[in-house]
Design an enzyme around this catalytic site. Structure first.
Site, short mmCIF file in Angstrom:
data_model
loop_
_atom_site.label_atom_id
_atom_site.label_comp_id
_atom_site.label_asym_id
_atom_site.label_seq_id
_atom_site.Cartn_x
_atom_site.Cartn_y
_atom_site.Cartn_z
N GLY A 1 -26.46 25.88 23.50
CA GLY A 1 -26.12 26.89 22.51
C GLY A 1 -25.75 28.20 23.15
O GLY A 1 -24.61 28.40 23.60
N PRO B 1 -41.59 10.71 2.46
CA PRO B 1 -40.58 9.68 2.74
C PRO B 1 -39.43 9.63 1.73
O PRO B 1 -38.27 9.53 2.11
CB PRO B 1 -41.40 8.38 2.70
CG PRO B 1 -42.78 8.80 3.14
CD PRO B 1 -42.97 10.17 2.55
N LEU C 1 -30.77 19.00 11.18
CA LEU C 1 -31.58 19.67 10.16
C LEU C 1 -33.06 19.28 10.29
O LEU C 1 -33.88 19.71 9.49
CB LEU C 1 -31.02 19.38 8.76
CG LEU C 1 -29.58 19.90 8.56
CD1 LEU C 1 -29.07 19.59 7.16
CD2 LEU C 1 -29.48 21.40 8.82
N LYS C 2 -33.37 18.46 11.26
CA LYS C 2 -34.77 18.10 11.58
C LYS C 2 -35.58 17.79 10.33
O LYS C 2 -36.60 18.44 10.04
CB LYS C 2 -35.43 19.21 12.40
CG LYS C 2 -34.72 19.52 13.71
CD LYS C 2 -35.52 20.51 14.54
CE LYS C 2 -34.87 20.80 15.87
NZ LYS C 2 -33.57 21.50 15.79
N PHE C 3 -35.14 16.77 9.59
CA PHE C 3 -35.81 16.44 8.34
C PHE C 3 -37.28 16.09 8.57
O PHE C 3 -37.64 15.33 9.48
CB PHE C 3 -35.11 15.27 7.65
CG PHE C 3 -33.69 15.57 7.23
CD1 PHE C 3 -33.41 16.67 6.41
CD2 PHE C 3 -32.64 14.77 7.64
CE1 PHE C 3 -32.11 16.95 6.02
CE2 PHE C 3 -31.33 15.04 7.25
CZ PHE C 3 -31.07 16.14 6.43
N THR D 1 -38.43 21.96 22.66
CA THR D 1 -38.34 22.47 24.03
C THR D 1 -38.84 23.90 24.15
O THR D 1 -38.98 24.43 25.25
CB THR D 1 -36.88 22.38 24.54
OG1 THR D 1 -36.02 22.79 23.48
CG2 THR D 1 -36.52 21.02 25.00
N LYS E 1 -22.85 20.80 17.21
CA LYS E 1 -24.11 20.67 16.46
C LYS E 1 -24.17 21.75 15.39
O LYS E 1 -24.02 22.94 15.68
CB LYS E 1 -25.29 20.81 17.42
CG LYS E 1 -26.63 20.60 16.74
CD LYS E 1 -27.74 20.53 17.77
CE LYS E 1 -28.34 21.86 18.10
NZ LYS E 1 -29.10 22.50 17.02
O1 C5P Z 1 -29.30 28.43 22.53
P1 C5P Z 1 -29.94 27.17 23.05
O2 C5P Z 1 -29.12 26.47 24.12
O3 C5P Z 1 -31.38 27.37 23.43
O4 C5P Z 1 -29.90 26.20 21.79
C1 C5P Z 1 -30.56 24.97 21.75
C2 C5P Z 1 -30.27 24.30 20.46
O5 C5P Z 1 -30.95 23.05 20.44
C3 C5P Z 1 -30.72 25.05 19.20
O6 C5P Z 1 -29.74 24.82 18.20
C4 C5P Z 1 -32.03 24.40 18.81
O7 C5P Z 1 -32.22 24.37 17.42
C5 C5P Z 1 -31.82 22.97 19.33
N1 C5P Z 1 -33.03 22.23 19.65
C6 C5P Z 1 -33.97 22.65 20.58
N2 C5P Z 1 -35.08 21.90 20.82
C7 C5P Z 1 -35.26 20.72 20.21
C8 C5P Z 1 -34.30 20.27 19.29
C9 C5P Z 1 -33.18 21.04 19.05
O8 C5P Z 1 -33.79 23.71 21.19
N3 C5P Z 1 -36.30 19.95 20.50
#
Ligand code: C5P
Length: 256
Positions: free
Chosen positions: A227, A69, A63-65, A145, A35
């Site tokens: 991550g 629109p 990139l969570k656009f 999250t 990712k």
């Molecule tokens: O380091 P960690 O495991 O917390 O990383 C989680 C990854 O998932 C980050 O890159 C974060 O931007 C992404 N993410 C998230 N929650 C979301 C969508 C994406 O934590 N709802």
């Protein structure tokens, strides 16, 4: 454990192309989806996407656009375009460049509304067709999250997931704690990608609604995003291997 390889996504949340390259080179024998999020993409741009594709890896462009629109449709179209180009970025004396088949996944905020989401689906479909690449799976962000759990969260989450589905998105990003709700309502034919994964005993950091790899699989998540528990581990390969093992040991809930 091998069948879990296609379900683990490693978030390359690092500062530089060099750090990303080292991480990918170390993990690529056991991980196939990486990712690229706003940190790395802002720092080094498309070169990292091309590098991953040239190595035959699947790219999740996160990139969570979220914009008007017209802007989002053009941004998504540009993202699909990235999936069609692979320049020679592996350097000398490395393996052959793989043909680019398109981006694997890309994210949009469901908060942007139906018009924005539908426009993005149309733009991605058209651009992929024009370029002869596979359309990326378009995923709606429901609730981050890192957000604190509230009583009305399930209602908000399901409203956003319904909007994503009705707008033609392929799935959503949602915490493991909400994955089972989504599965129950939408069945198997809707992808759930879950971040906020923490192996047993790991620090939660800024994530709030966390779960272990096994819980996420059991609750019905299709893909797990990890991550810091991997990229900040003393031994990232070992950390990834342990997570894959934990995923493999989980029991998928039969009713979904
Ligand atoms: O380091 P960690 O495991 O917390 O990383 C989680 C990854 O998932 C980050 O890159 C974060 O931007 C992404 N993410 C998230 N929650 C979301 C969508 C994406 O934590 N709802």
């Amino acid at each position: 454990m091998n069948d879990q390889k296609g379900r683990l996504i490693v978030a390359l949340d690092v500062e530089t192309f060099e750090e990303a390259r080292k991480m990918v080179d170390a993990l690529s024998p056991i991980v196939e989806i990486f990712k690229v999020g706003s940190q790395l993409f802002t720092a080094c741009g498309p070169v990292v996407v091309r590098y991953l594709m040239a190595k035959g890896m699947k790219v999740f462009l996160d990139l969570k656009f979220h914009d008007i629109p017209n802007t989002v449709a053009h941004a998504v179209s540009a993202a699909v375009g990235l999936g069609a180009e692979v320049h020679e970025v592996l350097g000398e004396n490395q393996e052959a460049v793989q043909p680019a088949g398109g981006l694997f996944m890309c994210t949009l905020h469901t908060l942007g509304g139906g018009e924005m989401l539908r426009g993005a689906v149309e733009a991605a479909t058209q651009r992929a067709k024009n370029l002869g690449v596979t359309k990326p799976l378009l995923l709606g962000i429901t609730i981050l999250t890192s957000e604190v759990k509230t009583d009305n969260m399930p209602t908000i989450l399901l409203e956003r997931a319904r909007l994503a589905k009705a707008s033609g998105l392929d799935g959503v990003v949602a915490s493991s704690q909400e994955a089972s709700l989504i599965r129950r309502e939408f069945g198997r034919d809707f992808i759930i990608v879950t971040p906020g994964i923490r192996p047993k005993g790991a620090a939660t950091q800024d994530q709030r609604r966390v779960s272990t790899p096994a819980e996420a699989i059991t609750n019905g998540s299709d893909f797990l995003v990890v991550g810091r528990p991997i990229i900040e581990a003393g031994d990232p390969v070992r950390a990834a291997r342990d997570i894959l093992r934990e995923m493999a040991e989980s029991k998928k809930v039969g009713q979904y």
